[in-house]
Design a protein around this motif. Structure first.
Motif, PDB file in Angstrom:
ATOM      1  N   LYS A 153       5.462 -24.856  76.397  1.00 26.10           N
ATOM      2  CA  LYS A 153       4.193 -24.269  75.925  1.00 26.10           C
ATOM      3  C   LYS A 153       3.373 -25.329  75.185  1.00 26.10           C
ATOM      4  O   LYS A 153       3.920 -26.198  74.505  1.00 26.10           O
ATOM      5  N   GLU A 154       2.057 -25.215  75.296  1.00 24.13           N
ATOM      6  CA  GLU A 154       1.173 -26.118  74.546  1.00 24.13           C
ATOM      7  C   GLU A 154       1.088 -25.696  73.088  1.00 24.13           C
ATOM      8  O   GLU A 154       1.167 -24.511  72.777  1.00 24.13           O
ATOM      9  N   VAL A 155       0.885 -26.668  72.211  1.00 23.75           N
ATOM     10  CA  VAL A 155       0.628 -26.362  70.802  1.00 23.75           C
ATOM     11  C   VAL A 155      -0.778 -25.775  70.682  1.00 23.75           C
ATOM     12  O   VAL A 155      -1.736 -26.309  71.257  1.00 23.75           O
ATOM     13  N   GLY A 172       0.828 -23.580  53.699  1.00 24.33           N
ATOM     14  CA  GLY A 172       2.089 -24.294  53.865  1.00 24.33           C
ATOM     15  C   GLY A 172       3.139 -23.778  52.909  1.00 24.33           C
ATOM     16  O   GLY A 172       2.885 -22.931  52.057  1.00 24.33           O
ATOM     17  N   ASP A 173       4.367 -24.288  53.059  1.00 25.16           N
ATOM     18  CA  ASP A 173       5.485 -23.911  52.183  1.00 25.16           C
ATOM     19  C   ASP A 173       5.734 -22.407  52.172  1.00 25.16           C
ATOM     20  O   ASP A 173       6.078 -21.841  51.129  1.00 25.16           O
ATOM     21  N   THR A 174       5.554 -21.758  53.300  1.00 27.65           N
ATOM     22  CA  THR A 174       5.833 -20.325  53.419  1.00 27.65           C
ATOM     23  C   THR A 174       6.722 -20.091  54.630  1.00 27.65           C
ATOM     24  O   THR A 174       6.705 -20.868  55.596  1.00 27.65           O
ATOM     25  N   PHE A 175       7.481 -19.004  54.590  1.00 21.86           N
ATOM     26  CA  PHE A 175       8.317 -18.637  55.740  1.00 21.86           C
ATOM     27  C   PHE A 175       7.434 -18.325  56.945  1.00 21.86           C
ATOM     28  O   PHE A 175       7.782 -18.665  58.083  1.00 21.86           O
ATOM     29  N   ILE A 176       6.281 -17.697  56.694  1.00 21.75           N
ATOM     30  CA  ILE A 176       5.335 -17.428  57.792  1.00 21.75           C
ATOM     31  C   ILE A 176       4.969 -18.729  58.498  1.00 21.75           C
ATOM     32  O   ILE A 176       4.968 -18.813  59.734  1.00 21.75           O
ATOM     33  N   ASN A 177       4.668 -19.754  57.712  1.00 18.83           N
ATOM     34  CA  ASN A 177       4.283 -21.040  58.292  1.00 18.83           C
ATOM     35  C   ASN A 177       5.412 -21.624  59.141  1.00 18.83           C
ATOM     36  O   ASN A 177       5.180 -22.206  60.209  1.00 18.83           O
ATOM     37  N   GLU A 178       6.651 -21.465  58.676  1.00 19.40           N
ATOM     38  CA  GLU A 178       7.802 -21.956  59.445  1.00 19.40           C
ATOM     39  C   GLU A 178       7.905 -21.239  60.785  1.00 19.40           C
ATOM     40  O   GLU A 178       8.207 -21.848  61.812  1.00 19.40           O
ATOM     41  N   LEU A 179       7.648 -19.930  60.772  1.00 27.24           N
ATOM     42  CA  LEU A 179       7.744 -19.178  62.033  1.00 27.24           C
ATOM     43  C   LEU A 179       6.554 -19.482  62.947  1.00 27.24           C
ATOM     44  O   LEU A 179       6.684 -19.422  64.172  1.00 27.24           O
ATOM     45  N   LEU A 180       5.405 -19.817  62.370  1.00 22.58           N
ATOM     46  CA  LEU A 180       4.282 -20.279  63.194  1.00 22.58           C
ATOM     47  C   LEU A 180       4.669 -21.576  63.905  1.00 22.58           C
ATOM     48  O   LEU A 180       4.444 -21.730  65.108  1.00 22.58           O
ATOM     49  N   LYS A 181       5.284 -22.496  63.178  1.00 26.14           N
ATOM     50  CA  LYS A 181       5.720 -23.765  63.785  1.00 26.14           C
ATOM     51  C   LYS A 181       6.730 -23.513  64.898  1.00 26.14           C
ATOM     52  O   LYS A 181       6.688 -24.158  65.949  1.00 26.14           O
ATOM     53  N   LEU A 182       7.654 -22.577  64.651  1.00 22.40           N
ATOM     54  CA  LEU A 182       8.647 -22.232  65.666  1.00 22.40           C
ATOM     55  C   LEU A 182       7.974 -21.817  66.967  1.00 22.40           C
ATOM     56  O   LEU A 182       8.454 -22.111  68.064  1.00 22.40           O
ATOM     57  N   ASN A 183       6.826 -21.142  66.825  1.00 22.28           N
ATOM     58  CA  ASN A 183       6.074 -20.645  67.977  1.00 22.28           C
ATOM     59  C   ASN A 183       5.114 -21.677  68.579  1.00 22.28           C
ATOM     60  O   ASN A 183       4.307 -21.333  69.445  1.00 22.28           O
ATOM     61  N   LYS A 184       5.189 -22.923  68.095  1.00 18.06           N
ATOM     62  CA  LYS A 184       4.251 -23.980  68.499  1.00 18.06           C
ATOM     63  C   LYS A 184       2.809 -23.609  68.148  1.00 18.06           C
ATOM     64  O   LYS A 184       1.871 -23.900  68.885  1.00 18.06           O
ATOM     65  N   TYR A 225      -6.444 -19.302  68.021  1.00 16.82           N
ATOM     66  CA  TYR A 225      -6.115 -17.898  67.784  1.00 16.82           C
ATOM     67  C   TYR A 225      -6.278 -17.568  66.309  1.00 16.82           C
ATOM     68  O   TYR A 225      -5.882 -18.351  65.441  1.00 16.82           O
ATOM     69  N   VAL A 226      -6.860 -16.406  66.038  1.00 20.31           N
ATOM     70  CA  VAL A 226      -6.884 -15.848  64.691  1.00 20.31           C
ATOM     71  C   VAL A 226      -5.889 -14.690  64.702  1.00 20.31           C
ATOM     72  O   VAL A 226      -6.055 -13.729  65.460  1.00 20.31           O
ATOM     73  N   LEU A 227      -4.835 -14.809  63.896  1.00 25.35           N
ATOM     74  CA  LEU A 227      -3.786 -13.796  63.849  1.00 25.35           C
ATOM     75  C   LEU A 227      -4.000 -12.907  62.628  1.00 25.35           C
ATOM     76  O   LEU A 227      -4.087 -13.401  61.501  1.00 25.35           O
TER      77      LEU A 227
END
Length: 281
Positions: A153-155, A172-184, A225-227
């Motif tokens: 998948k593209e970033v 940054g420094d949030t669990f949400i941000n980590e899961l966003l990164k996981l999703n590229k 994307y705006v989530l």
């Protein structure tokens, strides 16, 4: 105390117990769900009004308040052996006010590794090591499978909104941000430098959930994307329309906030949800 054991929480605080804690109060919805999934339903004596999974707990357990305000007298009357809190969800004042009652175990979850450590800690603390290892193995298997799913998948650039009036995002420094990164997904508000003009808000929210000026979205990253998270704010179509006007081409998507912000055993379900989300995109 020859039979006592000492355990260390994620803030580095040490807790000593003569025996396995049997009466648990949880002040964090996602951690209540994890305790249940570890087979500790009978040990849970108190939860918050926001602890909605599994739903039947609200009818069978004492409600001790919310995550930001608790009923100290009610907690004391339940005679807990341990209270489970979280650095982000609960205030320092709450933690300090409860420490006279019993040990207050505080988790601090930013990364997926932190999440796995919490599950392992609970397994040790509550003598549920086998159950904890099962959830760790399930999580690692799901993560490996998802990495394979997403590798081509593209970033894409995203802004993840958690509040309106004023508009606030996950930084940054949030669990949400980590899961966003996981999703590229590249979070345009991960970097504090993108928040010029809102410095006072960065100071107030430590950059983690900054209040932003939506008219600056184009120059602050112009997301693909705006989530719009389903929690804690109930976003409507008019918010989606308003936010979309301040980007060049972003698609606005309503997403399940529990899947992006709840840690613990929820991550296994979240990964299945992320697959379906990418199929929608």
């Amino acid at each position: 105390m020859p039979n006592s054991k000492t355990y260390t929480d994620q803030l580095g605080n040490q807790h000593r117990f003569n025996q396995t804690p049997k009466r648990i109060i949880s002040l964090v919805p996602s951690q209540t769900e994890l305790l249940y999934d570890l087979g500790l339903e009978d040990s849970i004596v108190g939860i918050t009004k926001f602890c909605v999974h599994p739903f039947h707990l609200k009818a069978t357990k004492a409600i001790v308040g919310g995550t930001k305000q608790v009923k100290i007298d009610k907690i004391k009357a339940l005679q807990p052996d341990i209270i489970i809190a979280n650095k982000e969800e609960n205030t320092l004042e709450i933690v300090e006010s409860l420490q006279d009652i019993c040990s207050v175990w505080v988790t601090d979850i930013i990364t997926i590794e932190d999440n796995l450590q919490m599950i392992s800690d609970f397994g040790q603390l509550f003598n549920k090591r086998i159950e904890a290892q099962k959830w760790i193995d399930k999580t690692n298997f799901a993560l490996a499978d998802f990495q394979h799913f997403i590798k081509d998948k593209e970033v894409k650039k995203v802004a993840y909104f958690i509040w309106a009036n004023p508009y606030m995002v996950a930084g940054g420094d949030t669990f949400i941000n980590e899961l966003l990164k996981l999703n590229k997904f590249e979070n345009i508000y991960d970097n504090h430098e993108n928040l010029r003009g809102a410095e006072q808000h960065v100071a107030k929210y430590e950059g983690r959930y900054p209040e932003i000026v939506i008219q600056k979205m184009r120059i602050q990253g112009d997301p693909d994307y705006v989530l719009l998270s389903s929690e804690p704010f109930p976003f409507k179509d008019e918010h989606a329309f308003e936010l979309g006007r301040h980007t060049h081409h972003a698609t606005t998507i309503f997403v399940d906030g529990e899947m992006f912000s709840w840690y613990g055993s929820r991550l296994v379900k979240a990964i299945e949800y992320f697959k379906s989300l990418h199929e929608r995109l």
